[in-house]
Design an enzyme around this catalytic site. Sequence first.
Site, PDB file in Angstrom:
ATOM      1  N   HIS A 139       0.821  -1.214   0.000  1.00  0.00           N
ATOM      2  CA  HIS A 139       0.000   0.000   0.000  1.00  0.00           C
ATOM      3  C   HIS A 139       0.856   1.267   0.000  1.00  0.00           C
ATOM      4  CE1 HIS A 139       0.997  -1.217   4.063  1.00  0.00           C
ATOM      5  NE2 HIS A 139       0.866   0.046   4.441  1.00  0.00           N
ATOM      6  N   CYS A 147       7.775  -0.051  -1.708  1.00  0.00           N
ATOM      7  CA  CYS A 147       7.089   0.005  -0.409  1.00  0.00           C
ATOM      8  C   CYS A 147       7.396   1.380   0.187  1.00  0.00           C
ATOM      9  CB  CYS A 147       7.484  -1.168   0.496  1.00  0.00           C
ATOM     10  SG  CYS A 147       9.216  -1.242   0.973  1.00  0.00           S
ATOM     11  N   THR A 206       9.786   2.346   2.284  1.00  0.00           N
ATOM     12  CA  THR A 206      11.218   2.658   2.291  1.00  0.00           C
ATOM     13  C   THR A 206      12.019   1.889   1.243  1.00  0.00           C
ATOM     14  OG1 THR A 206      11.565   0.850   3.843  1.00  0.00           O
ATOM     15  CG2 THR A 206      11.196   3.037   4.799  1.00  0.00           C
ATOM     16  N   GLY A 207      11.451   0.856   0.682  1.00  0.00           N
ATOM     17  CA  GLY A 207      12.194  -0.069  -0.204  1.00  0.00           C
ATOM     18  C   GLY A 207      12.890  -1.168   0.580  1.00  0.00           C
ATOM     19  N   HIS A 228      28.635  -3.865 -10.860  1.00  0.00           N
ATOM     20  CA  HIS A 228      29.415  -4.813 -10.066  1.00  0.00           C
ATOM     21  C   HIS A 228      28.588  -5.962  -9.496  1.00  0.00           C
ATOM     22  CE1 HIS A 228      33.056  -1.992  -9.086  1.00  0.00           C
ATOM     23  NE2 HIS A 228      32.780  -2.062 -10.379  1.00  0.00           N
ATOM     24  N   ARG A 286       8.097   6.681   0.282  1.00  0.00           N
ATOM     25  CA  ARG A 286       8.109   7.689   1.346  1.00  0.00           C
ATOM     26  C   ARG A 286       9.482   8.321   1.539  1.00  0.00           C
ATOM     27  NH1 ARG A 286       4.912   3.812   5.654  1.00  0.00           N
ATOM     28  NH2 ARG A 286       2.820   4.120   4.816  1.00  0.00           N
ATOM     29  N   ARG A 289      35.896 -10.103 -12.864  1.00  0.00           N
ATOM     30  CA  ARG A 289      36.097 -10.465 -11.449  1.00  0.00           C
ATOM     31  C   ARG A 289      34.780 -10.397 -10.673  1.00  0.00           C
ATOM     32  NH1 ARG A 289      37.548  -5.229 -12.065  1.00  0.00           N
ATOM     33  NH2 ARG A 289      37.058  -3.733 -10.409  1.00  0.00           N
ATOM     34  N   HIS A 290      33.856  -9.571 -11.147  1.00  0.00           N
ATOM     35  CA  HIS A 290      32.575  -9.442 -10.438  1.00  0.00           C
ATOM     36  C   HIS A 290      31.724 -10.694 -10.594  1.00  0.00           C
ATOM     37  CE1 HIS A 290      33.788  -5.396  -9.760  1.00  0.00           C
ATOM     38  NE2 HIS A 290      33.883  -5.175 -11.056  1.00  0.00           N
TER      39      HIS A 290
END
Length: 151
Positions: free
Chosen positions: A9, A65, A67-68, A98, A109, A132-133
Amino acid sequence: MKIALAADHAGYKLKQTIMERLQSDGHEVIDLGTDSSQSVDYPHFAIQVSRAVSSRRADRGLLFCGTGLGMCITANKVAGIRAVSPCDVSQAEMSRRHNDANILCLGQRTLEQESVFDILDVWMSTPFEGGRHERRLNIIAELEENWQSLE
Ligand code: RB5
């Protein structure tokens, strides 16, 4: 690209805005809810998008959401998911270069709408560097199977 999206929501409005933007940019979207600002529990929605990405039904995922953060915590429980919740464009870029991040979690928010678009555009367009990643991502993948004993 085929993009799976979901929100609770507290991220619903941002999901709708971003979905329109992605469609007008030519992406195919799979909307996995929620479909109103009525209160729901974010893990149920994070898991839907994570499954879609993990099973390759979608190329990438987006979660929204307040805040994530709750979405990101939940998504990273699923094997093969590398979810991130960047605060700025630089983190968004590096999460692709990376970490080959495959789910982007955004906070309705906590982020200004202008920076949301910048973060999204960079995250969608930046390639993974490999090399390398790739080796480091393989270690993370091994941890999913073997987290109690791998060092
Ligand atoms: C809902 O109030 C809020 O907790 C949720 O949207 C999210 O921010 C959790 O991480």
